[in-house]
Motif scaffolding. Structure first.
Motif, PDB file in Angstrom:
ATOM      1  N   ASP A  84       0.854  -1.193   0.000  1.00 10.38           N
ATOM      2  CA  ASP A  84       0.000   0.000   0.000  1.00 10.38           C
ATOM      3  C   ASP A  84       0.889   1.242   0.000  1.00 10.38           C
ATOM      4  O   ASP A  84       1.222   1.790   1.053  1.00 10.38           O
ATOM      5  CB  ASP A  84      -0.905  -0.004   1.228  1.00 10.38           C
ATOM      6  N   PRO A  85       1.292   1.733  -1.187  1.00  4.66           N
ATOM      7  CA  PRO A  85       2.185   2.895  -1.248  1.00  4.66           C
ATOM      8  C   PRO A  85       1.565   4.153  -0.655  1.00  4.66           C
ATOM      9  O   PRO A  85       2.276   4.989  -0.099  1.00  4.66           O
ATOM     10  CB  PRO A  85       2.462   3.056  -2.751  1.00  4.66           C
ATOM     11  N   ILE A  86       0.248   4.298  -0.750  1.00  3.46           N
ATOM     12  CA  ILE A  86      -0.424   5.461  -0.179  1.00  3.46           C
ATOM     13  C   ILE A  86      -0.247   5.475   1.335  1.00  3.46           C
ATOM     14  O   ILE A  86       0.101   6.498   1.931  1.00  3.46           O
ATOM     15  CB  ILE A  86      -1.926   5.462  -0.537  1.00  3.46           C
ATOM     16  N   GLU A  87      -0.472   4.343   1.973  1.00  2.00           N
ATOM     17  CA  GLU A  87      -0.344   4.259   3.426  1.00  2.00           C
ATOM     18  C   GLU A  87       1.107   4.463   3.851  1.00  2.00           C
ATOM     19  O   GLU A  87       1.380   5.139   4.848  1.00  2.00           O
ATOM     20  CB  GLU A  87      -0.848   2.902   3.916  1.00  2.00           C
ATOM     21  N   THR A 106       8.607   9.502  -7.949  1.00  3.51           N
ATOM     22  CA  THR A 106       7.621  10.298  -8.686  1.00  3.51           C
ATOM     23  C   THR A 106       6.241  10.074  -8.079  1.00  3.51           C
ATOM     24  O   THR A 106       6.042   9.138  -7.288  1.00  3.51           O
ATOM     25  CB  THR A 106       7.587   9.886 -10.169  1.00  3.51           C
ATOM     26  N   MET A 107       5.274  10.891  -8.539  1.00  2.00           N
ATOM     27  CA  MET A 107       3.894  10.732  -8.096  1.00  2.00           C
ATOM     28  C   MET A 107       3.185   9.604  -8.823  1.00  2.00           C
ATOM     29  O   MET A 107       2.125   9.139  -8.387  1.00  2.00           O
ATOM     30  CB  MET A 107       3.126  12.033  -8.316  1.00  2.00           C
ATOM     31  N   ASP A 108       3.732   9.148  -9.923  1.00  2.00           N
ATOM     32  CA  ASP A 108       3.031   8.202 -10.798  1.00  2.00           C
ATOM     33  C   ASP A 108       2.540   6.958 -10.063  1.00  2.00           C
ATOM     34  O   ASP A 108       1.414   6.495 -10.286  1.00  2.00           O
ATOM     35  CB  ASP A 108       3.941   7.785 -11.954  1.00  2.00           C
ATOM     36  N   VAL A 109       3.388   6.388  -9.194  1.00  2.00           N
ATOM     37  CA  VAL A 109       3.005   5.188  -8.456  1.00  2.00           C
ATOM     38  C   VAL A 109       1.781   5.453  -7.581  1.00  2.00           C
ATOM     39  O   VAL A 109       0.833   4.654  -7.541  1.00  2.00           O
ATOM     40  CB  VAL A 109       4.184   4.687  -7.595  1.00  2.00           C
ATOM     41  N   LEU A 110       1.770   6.586  -6.902  1.00  2.00           N
ATOM     42  CA  LEU A 110       0.642   6.935  -6.034  1.00  2.00           C
ATOM     43  C   LEU A 110      -0.600   7.267  -6.849  1.00  2.00           C
ATOM     44  O   LEU A 110      -1.735   6.990  -6.415  1.00  2.00           O
ATOM     45  CB  LEU A 110       1.012   8.124  -5.146  1.00  2.00           C
ATOM     46  N   THR A 113      -3.330   4.482  -7.839  1.00  2.00           N
ATOM     47  CA  THR A 113      -4.065   3.795  -6.772  1.00  2.00           C
ATOM     48  C   THR A 113      -5.543   4.172  -6.822  1.00  2.00           C
ATOM     49  O   THR A 113      -5.990   4.913  -7.693  1.00  2.00           O
ATOM     50  CB  THR A 113      -3.471   4.154  -5.400  1.00  2.00           C
ATOM     51  N   ASP A 114      -6.285   3.660  -5.862  1.00  2.00           N
ATOM     52  CA  ASP A 114      -7.732   3.909  -5.768  1.00  2.00           C
ATOM     53  C   ASP A 114      -8.043   5.404  -5.766  1.00  2.00           C
ATOM     54  O   ASP A 114      -7.384   6.185  -5.076  1.00  2.00           O
ATOM     55  CB  ASP A 114      -8.265   3.263  -4.486  1.00  2.00           C
ATOM     56  N   VAL A 115      -9.053   5.803  -6.526  1.00  2.00           N
ATOM     57  CA  VAL A 115      -9.385   7.222  -6.704  1.00  2.00           C
ATOM     58  C   VAL A 115      -9.719   7.895  -5.375  1.00  2.00           C
ATOM     59  O   VAL A 115      -9.150   8.936  -5.036  1.00  2.00           O
ATOM     60  CB  VAL A 115     -10.551   7.389  -7.702  1.00  2.00           C
ATOM     61  N   ASP A 144       2.652   8.491 -22.401  1.00  2.00           N
ATOM     62  CA  ASP A 144       1.445   8.110 -23.136  1.00  2.00           C
ATOM     63  C   ASP A 144       0.435   7.431 -22.228  1.00  2.00           C
ATOM     64  O   ASP A 144      -0.753   7.383 -22.558  1.00  2.00           O
ATOM     65  CB  ASP A 144       1.811   7.173 -24.293  1.00  2.00           C
ATOM     66  N   ARG A 145       0.907   6.915 -21.105  1.00  2.00           N
ATOM     67  CA  ARG A 145       0.029   6.236 -20.149  1.00  2.00           C
ATOM     68  C   ARG A 145      -0.128   7.112 -18.903  1.00  2.00           C
ATOM     69  O   ARG A 145       0.459   6.865 -17.866  1.00  2.00           O
ATOM     70  CB  ARG A 145       0.601   4.871 -19.770  1.00  2.00           C
ATOM     71  N   THR A 146      -0.956   8.150 -19.037  1.00  2.00           N
ATOM     72  CA  THR A 146      -1.163   9.077 -17.928  1.00  2.00           C
ATOM     73  C   THR A 146      -1.861   8.376 -16.768  1.00  2.00           C
ATOM     74  O   THR A 146      -2.896   7.733 -16.973  1.00  2.00           O
ATOM     75  CB  THR A 146      -2.015  10.273 -18.381  1.00  2.00           C
ATOM     76  N   PRO A 147      -1.326   8.465 -15.557  1.00  2.00           N
ATOM     77  CA  PRO A 147      -1.979   7.829 -14.404  1.00  2.00           C
ATOM     78  C   PRO A 147      -3.395   8.359 -14.226  1.00  2.00           C
ATOM     79  O   PRO A 147      -3.667   9.540 -14.474  1.00  2.00           O
ATOM     80  CB  PRO A 147      -1.084   8.232 -13.231  1.00  2.00           C
ATOM     81  N   PRO A 148      -4.334   7.518 -13.805  1.00  2.00           N
ATOM     82  CA  PRO A 148      -5.735   7.939 -13.702  1.00  2.00           C
ATOM     83  C   PRO A 148      -5.981   9.092 -12.733  1.00  2.00           C
ATOM     84  O   PRO A 148      -6.958   9.824 -12.897  1.00  2.00           O
ATOM     85  CB  PRO A 148      -6.460   6.661 -13.248  1.00  2.00           C
TER      86      PRO A 148
END
Length: 208
Positions: A84-87, A106-110, A113-115, A144-148
């Motif tokens: 759980d990278p957010i936690e 980077t922020m990409d990994v975070l 995660t769940d919206v 090209d693969r922007t995180p959600p």
């Protein structure tokens, strides 16, 4: 401007009337193949810094900072790991001291995660920055693969710094624009930067 915290990068501090307001969160967007990390490293010279790496190991980041020719500090570097990278990031940020820098690279990994969980994380992050009078710089890679959750980052951030890198036949050019700055007084023109040994204005031709 009174009350602002210097970034430690002279060109930015001059353009931002002295620096960034305490509590500010900055989304720093750049291409993966750029020299964008040099700006992050130089930010560590201004004050105590917690540097969270979500992809590279803490040893790799430490080695890169130590061998940089720019003026740098001695940040506390932590690798965000676990299921759980957010936690994990939230736990590390909760111990941030007053008047510090926070860098997430980077922020990409975070952002993948769940919206709802990411929105809560970002809201808590902003609260932590305001309560401690700190500054957060969030490294957001463009691909090209922007995180959600990238749109949430850009919307909730107090400022957006965008580094554009163009590769010509004989040189590489870097331009920094600040399309969003809630504190006001952001420069309206592109700032041409030289990203070599340190972050500086490129005076070779287009003087910003």
């Amino acid at each position: 401007m009174a009350g602002r915290l210097q970034t430690g990068i002279d060109v930015l501090d001059r353009k931002l009337d002295g620096g960034l307001p305490p509590g500010c969160t900055v989304a720093y967007t750049a291409e993966p193949a750029s020299q964008s990390e040099l700006l992050l490293y130089q930010l560590t010279a201004a004050r105590g810094t917690l540097y969270l790496s979500t992809e590279r190991s803490d040893e790799d980041v430490r080695h890169s900072i130590d061998r940089s020719s720019a003026t740098v500090g001695s940040p506390t570097i932590r690798h965000v790991t676990g299921q759980d990278p957010i936690e994990d990031a939230h736990r590390l940020i909760s111990a941030l001291p007053d008047g510090a820098n926070l860098i997430i690279d980077t922020m990409d990994v975070l952002e993948r995660t769940d919206v709802e969980g990411f929105r809560r994380f970002f809201s808590d992050l902003k609260t932590q920055m305001l309560e401690t009078g700190s500054i957060a710089v969030l490294h957001c890679l463009e691909s090209d693969r922007t995180p959600p959750n990238r749109s949430t980052t850009l919307h909730m951030a107090d400022a957006v710094f965008d580094l554009e890198t163009t590769v010509g036949a004989t040189e590489i050019e870097n331009y920094l624009t600040i399309p969003k700055f809630r504190a006001g007084g952001a420069p309206t023109e592109r700032i041409k930067l030289e990203l070599a040994e340190e972050v500086a204005i490129d005076t070779s031709r287009d003087i910003a």
